[in-house]
Design a protein around this motif. Structure first.
Motif, PDB file in Angstrom:
ATOM      1  N   LYS A 182       0.829  -1.197   0.000  1.00  0.00           N
ATOM      2  CA  LYS A 182       0.000   0.000   0.000  1.00  0.00           C
ATOM      3  C   LYS A 182       0.867   1.251   0.000  1.00  0.00           C
ATOM      4  CE  LYS A 182      -3.701   2.292   2.576  1.00  0.00           C
ATOM      5  NZ  LYS A 182      -4.604   2.209   3.767  1.00  0.00           N
ATOM      6  N   LEU A 183       1.959   1.216   0.776  1.00  0.00           N
ATOM      7  CA  LEU A 183       2.884   2.344   0.818  1.00  0.00           C
ATOM      8  C   LEU A 183       3.507   2.588  -0.557  1.00  0.00           C
ATOM      9  CD1 LEU A 183       4.559   4.505   2.230  1.00  0.00           C
ATOM     10  CD2 LEU A 183       6.159   2.699   2.947  1.00  0.00           C
ATOM     11  N   ALA A 184       3.890   1.519  -1.241  1.00  0.00           N
ATOM     12  CA  ALA A 184       4.479   1.653  -2.572  1.00  0.00           C
ATOM     13  C   ALA A 184       3.505   2.324  -3.529  1.00  0.00           C
ATOM     14  CB  ALA A 184       4.902   0.290  -3.107  1.00  0.00           C
ATOM     15  N   ARG A 185       2.231   1.941  -3.445  1.00  0.00           N
ATOM     16  CA  ARG A 185       1.222   2.560  -4.311  1.00  0.00           C
ATOM     17  C   ARG A 185       1.032   4.042  -3.969  1.00  0.00           C
ATOM     18  NH1 ARG A 185      -1.376  -2.498  -3.399  1.00  0.00           N
ATOM     19  NH2 ARG A 185      -2.688  -1.583  -1.763  1.00  0.00           N
ATOM     20  N   THR A 186       1.135   4.362  -2.675  1.00  0.00           N
ATOM     21  CA  THR A 186       1.002   5.759  -2.244  1.00  0.00           C
ATOM     22  C   THR A 186       2.145   6.602  -2.791  1.00  0.00           C
ATOM     23  OG1 THR A 186      -0.136   5.116  -0.202  1.00  0.00           O
ATOM     24  CG2 THR A 186       0.917   7.283  -0.236  1.00  0.00           C
ATOM     25  N   LEU A 187       3.368   6.077  -2.703  1.00  0.00           N
ATOM     26  CA  LEU A 187       4.529   6.804  -3.212  1.00  0.00           C
ATOM     27  C   LEU A 187       4.437   6.993  -4.720  1.00  0.00           C
ATOM     28  CD1 LEU A 187       7.445   5.156  -1.185  1.00  0.00           C
ATOM     29  CD2 LEU A 187       6.202   7.270  -0.680  1.00  0.00           C
ATOM     30  N   GLU A 188       4.007   5.964  -5.407  1.00  0.00           N
ATOM     31  CA  GLU A 188       3.889   6.059  -6.863  1.00  0.00           C
ATOM     32  C   GLU A 188       2.833   7.085  -7.253  1.00  0.00           C
ATOM     33  OE1 GLU A 188       3.018   3.183 -10.741  1.00  0.00           O
ATOM     34  OE2 GLU A 188       3.214   2.317  -8.732  1.00  0.00           O
ATOM     35  N   ALA A 189       1.730   7.110  -6.512  1.00  0.00           N
ATOM     36  CA  ALA A 189       0.669   8.078  -6.798  1.00  0.00           C
ATOM     37  C   ALA A 189       1.160   9.495  -6.551  1.00  0.00           C
ATOM     38  CB  ALA A 189      -0.562   7.780  -5.932  1.00  0.00           C
ATOM     39  N   GLY A 190       1.948   9.680  -5.491  1.00  0.00           N
ATOM     40  CA  GLY A 190       2.505  10.997  -5.201  1.00  0.00           C
ATOM     41  C   GLY A 190       3.444  11.459  -6.303  1.00  0.00           C
ATOM     42  N   LEU A 191       4.252  10.542  -6.804  1.00  0.00           N
ATOM     43  CA  LEU A 191       5.155  10.875  -7.901  1.00  0.00           C
ATOM     44  C   LEU A 191       4.374  11.284  -9.142  1.00  0.00           C
ATOM     45  CD1 LEU A 191       8.351   8.938  -8.891  1.00  0.00           C
ATOM     46  CD2 LEU A 191       6.742   9.681 -10.635  1.00  0.00           C
ATOM     47  N   ARG A 233      12.634   9.572   1.872  1.00  0.00           N
ATOM     48  CA  ARG A 233      13.726   8.631   1.609  1.00  0.00           C
ATOM     49  C   ARG A 233      13.594   7.377   2.458  1.00  0.00           C
ATOM     50  NH1 ARG A 233      19.193  12.463   1.191  1.00  0.00           N
ATOM     51  NH2 ARG A 233      18.659  13.453  -0.799  1.00  0.00           N
ATOM     52  N   GLU A 234      13.173   7.555   3.691  1.00  0.00           N
ATOM     53  CA  GLU A 234      12.962   6.389   4.563  1.00  0.00           C
ATOM     54  C   GLU A 234      11.875   5.488   3.989  1.00  0.00           C
ATOM     55  OE1 GLU A 234      12.062   7.748   8.458  1.00  0.00           O
ATOM     56  OE2 GLU A 234      14.032   8.673   8.799  1.00  0.00           O
ATOM     57  N   LYS A 235      10.824   6.099   3.466  1.00  0.00           N
ATOM     58  CA  LYS A 235       9.743   5.319   2.874  1.00  0.00           C
ATOM     59  C   LYS A 235      10.229   4.564   1.636  1.00  0.00           C
ATOM     60  CE  LYS A 235       6.773   6.870   5.853  1.00  0.00           C
ATOM     61  NZ  LYS A 235       6.299   5.987   6.968  1.00  0.00           N
ATOM     62  N   LEU A 236      11.075   5.196   0.848  1.00  0.00           N
ATOM     63  CA  LEU A 236      11.647   4.517  -0.320  1.00  0.00           C
ATOM     64  C   LEU A 236      12.445   3.292   0.117  1.00  0.00           C
ATOM     65  CD1 LEU A 236      12.951   7.491  -2.513  1.00  0.00           C
ATOM     66  CD2 LEU A 236      11.031   5.975  -3.030  1.00  0.00           C
ATOM     67  N   GLY A 237      13.179   3.446   1.219  1.00  0.00           N
ATOM     68  CA  GLY A 237      13.940   2.307   1.735  1.00  0.00           C
ATOM     69  C   GLY A 237      13.042   1.177   2.197  1.00  0.00           C
ATOM     70  N   GLU A 238      11.886   1.525   2.743  1.00  0.00           N
ATOM     71  CA  GLU A 238      10.949   0.516   3.236  1.00  0.00           C
ATOM     72  C   GLU A 238      10.367  -0.329   2.106  1.00  0.00           C
ATOM     73  OE1 GLU A 238       7.931   2.081   5.787  1.00  0.00           O
ATOM     74  OE2 GLU A 238       9.333   3.353   6.903  1.00  0.00           O
ATOM     75  N   ILE A 270      17.608   5.441  -4.137  1.00  0.00           N
ATOM     76  CA  ILE A 270      17.671   5.952  -5.514  1.00  0.00           C
ATOM     77  C   ILE A 270      17.083   4.936  -6.480  1.00  0.00           C
ATOM     78  CG2 ILE A 270      19.239   6.572  -7.393  1.00  0.00           C
ATOM     79  CD1 ILE A 270      21.101   7.772  -5.269  1.00  0.00           C
ATOM     80  N   LYS A 271      17.406   3.677  -6.273  1.00  0.00           N
ATOM     81  CA  LYS A 271      16.890   2.624  -7.153  1.00  0.00           C
ATOM     82  C   LYS A 271      15.368   2.514  -7.025  1.00  0.00           C
ATOM     83  CE  LYS A 271      17.229  -2.326  -8.037  1.00  0.00           C
ATOM     84  NZ  LYS A 271      15.962  -2.728  -7.402  1.00  0.00           N
ATOM     85  N   SER A 272      14.862   2.588  -5.804  1.00  0.00           N
ATOM     86  CA  SER A 272      13.414   2.511  -5.595  1.00  0.00           C
ATOM     87  C   SER A 272      12.705   3.664  -6.288  1.00  0.00           C
ATOM     88  CB  SER A 272      13.100   2.535  -4.095  1.00  0.00           C
ATOM     89  OG  SER A 272      13.558   1.360  -3.460  1.00  0.00           O
ATOM     90  N   GLN A 273      13.276   4.871  -6.171  1.00  0.00           N
ATOM     91  CA  GLN A 273      12.651   6.020  -6.816  1.00  0.00           C
ATOM     92  C   GLN A 273      12.688   5.879  -8.335  1.00  0.00           C
ATOM     93  OE1 GLN A 273      12.599  10.212  -5.245  1.00  0.00           O
ATOM     94  NE2 GLN A 273      14.206  10.433  -6.800  1.00  0.00           N
ATOM     95  N   ALA A 274      13.782   5.349  -8.872  1.00  0.00           N
ATOM     96  CA  ALA A 274      13.877   5.143 -10.317  1.00  0.00           C
ATOM     97  C   ALA A 274      12.818   4.156 -10.789  1.00  0.00           C
ATOM     98  CB  ALA A 274      15.274   4.632 -10.683  1.00  0.00           C
ATOM     99  N   ILE A 275      12.611   3.095 -10.019  1.00  0.00           N
ATOM    100  CA  ILE A 275      11.594   2.105 -10.369  1.00  0.00           C
ATOM    101  C   ILE A 275      10.204   2.743 -10.360  1.00  0.00           C
ATOM    102  CG2 ILE A 275      10.441  -0.016  -9.624  1.00  0.00           C
ATOM    103  CD1 ILE A 275      13.092  -0.581 -10.865  1.00  0.00           C
ATOM    104  N   LEU A 276       9.934   3.572  -9.355  1.00  0.00           N
ATOM    105  CA  LEU A 276       8.636   4.253  -9.289  1.00  0.00           C
ATOM    106  C   LEU A 276       8.442   5.150 -10.510  1.00  0.00           C
ATOM    107  CD1 LEU A 276       8.376   5.285  -5.514  1.00  0.00           C
ATOM    108  CD2 LEU A 276       7.205   3.419  -6.674  1.00  0.00           C
ATOM    109  N   ARG A 277       9.500   5.845 -10.913  1.00  0.00           N
ATOM    110  CA  ARG A 277       9.395   6.718 -12.090  1.00  0.00           C
ATOM    111  C   ARG A 277       9.075   5.895 -13.339  1.00  0.00           C
ATOM    112  NH1 ARG A 277      11.293  11.917 -10.892  1.00  0.00           N
ATOM    113  NH2 ARG A 277      13.020  12.045  -9.410  1.00  0.00           N
ATOM    114  N   LEU A 278       9.762   4.776 -13.507  1.00  0.00           N
ATOM    115  CA  LEU A 278       9.546   3.958 -14.692  1.00  0.00           C
ATOM    116  C   LEU A 278       8.144   3.357 -14.690  1.00  0.00           C
ATOM    117  CD1 LEU A 278      12.955   2.086 -15.130  1.00  0.00           C
ATOM    118  CD2 LEU A 278      12.169   4.188 -16.214  1.00  0.00           C
ATOM    119  N   ARG A 279       7.699   2.897 -13.523  1.00  0.00           N
ATOM    120  CA  ARG A 279       6.346   2.339 -13.428  1.00  0.00           C
ATOM    121  C   ARG A 279       5.314   3.397 -13.806  1.00  0.00           C
ATOM    122  NH1 ARG A 279       4.953  -2.087 -10.525  1.00  0.00           N
ATOM    123  NH2 ARG A 279       3.171  -0.990  -9.647  1.00  0.00           N
TER     124      ARG A 279
END
Length: 255
Positions: free
Chosen positions: A100-109, A137-142, A230-239
């Motif tokens: 759910k957190l991953a979906r929230t971060l992606e939606a924010g992006l 950043r902590e959330k990206l790590g999670e 950084i990798k997590s954020q890149a993945i979110l951008r690509l998704r």
């Protein structure tokens, strides 16, 4: 022309040759398992991933078809990675809250991108999510481990990056699927061209050079956890980029 022994189906292989191939490719299993394990919580043991990977390797050797014009090592990687990912899915290791957190971060992006009309900066994404950059950043790590299997790149005989399913299927050579793969590859390549340099570097070193996150951290001179973010954020951008251009990708069909 005779087919080399290492590319023959298992029915034609003596037990000694089959065992030799298994031992020869065990380092490949260890490499793949270690790369996946470093993104998982401590509750998942490396030994479990290795066991699943060995099963995938044996399956690859038993079902390898040299007529498909692909190297055994490449086919084995599909099977090894697929077996490990299947074992993780079966154990349901990822908590629902993290998904759910991953979906929230992606939606924010996605919202930040719409607001600014360009690739948003890290601080802009954090602001859209109403949280400080450090918390973001902590959330990206999670959610770092949740991108396992989302964008898995392999190389074909021409060393061309392609997005593949984890286990080869008989209909993968159909013109329709080949066209879809080519288009998806083009979209991913275009999306990578538009992400920040640091994120592009991490993806390149991880997926193309096959370095671990710790090795990338040493090369870039930053902390291991920062590479993971950084990798997590890149993945979110690509998704997000693919979701806007690929029908059904939000449902997981394409990513």
């Amino acid at each position: 022309m005779a087919v080399p022994a290492q590319y023959c189906q298992v029915e034609t292989l003596p037990d000694e040759e089959r065992e030799r191939l298994i031992l020869e490719h065990l380092p490949q299993v260890r490499l793949i398992a270690r790369k996946i394990h470093e993104r998982l919580p401590d509750t998942v043991t490396l030994d479990d991933l290795l066991s699943a990977g060995v099963v995938g390797l044996i399956h690859a050797i038993d079902h390898f078809d040299p007529n498909q014009n692909v190297k055994l090592r490449t086919y084995a990687e599909y099977r090894i990675r697929g077996a490990i990912l299947d074992s993780l899915r079966a154990s349901d290791w990822a908590p629902r809250m993290k998904r759910k957190l991953a979906r929230t971060l992606e939606a924010g992006l996605a919202r930040a991108e719409q607001r600014w009309g360009r690739v948003p900066e890290e601080a802009e994404i954090a602001a859209e999510l109403d949280m400080p950059v450090e918390v973001y950043r902590e959330k990206l790590g999670e959610v770092a481990a949740l991108d396992i299997g989302e964008l898995e790149f392999l190389r074909d005989e021409r060393e061309t990056p392609i997005l593949l399913k984890y286990v080869s299927a008989p209909d993968e050579d159909s013109p329709a699927l080949q066209l879809e793969k080519a288009e998806l590859e083009r979209l991913i390549a275009a999306a990578i061209d538009h992400i920040p340099t640091a994120e592009r570097t991490v993806l390149s070193l991880y997926f193309y050079e096959e370095l671990t996150l710790r090795e990338i951290a040493e090369i870039m001179g930053i902390h291991f956890s920062r590479v993971s973010q950084i990798k997590s954020q890149a993945i979110l951008r690509l998704r997000n980029a693919i979701a806007q251009r690929w029908p059904g990708s939000r449902g997981g069909a394409a990513l």
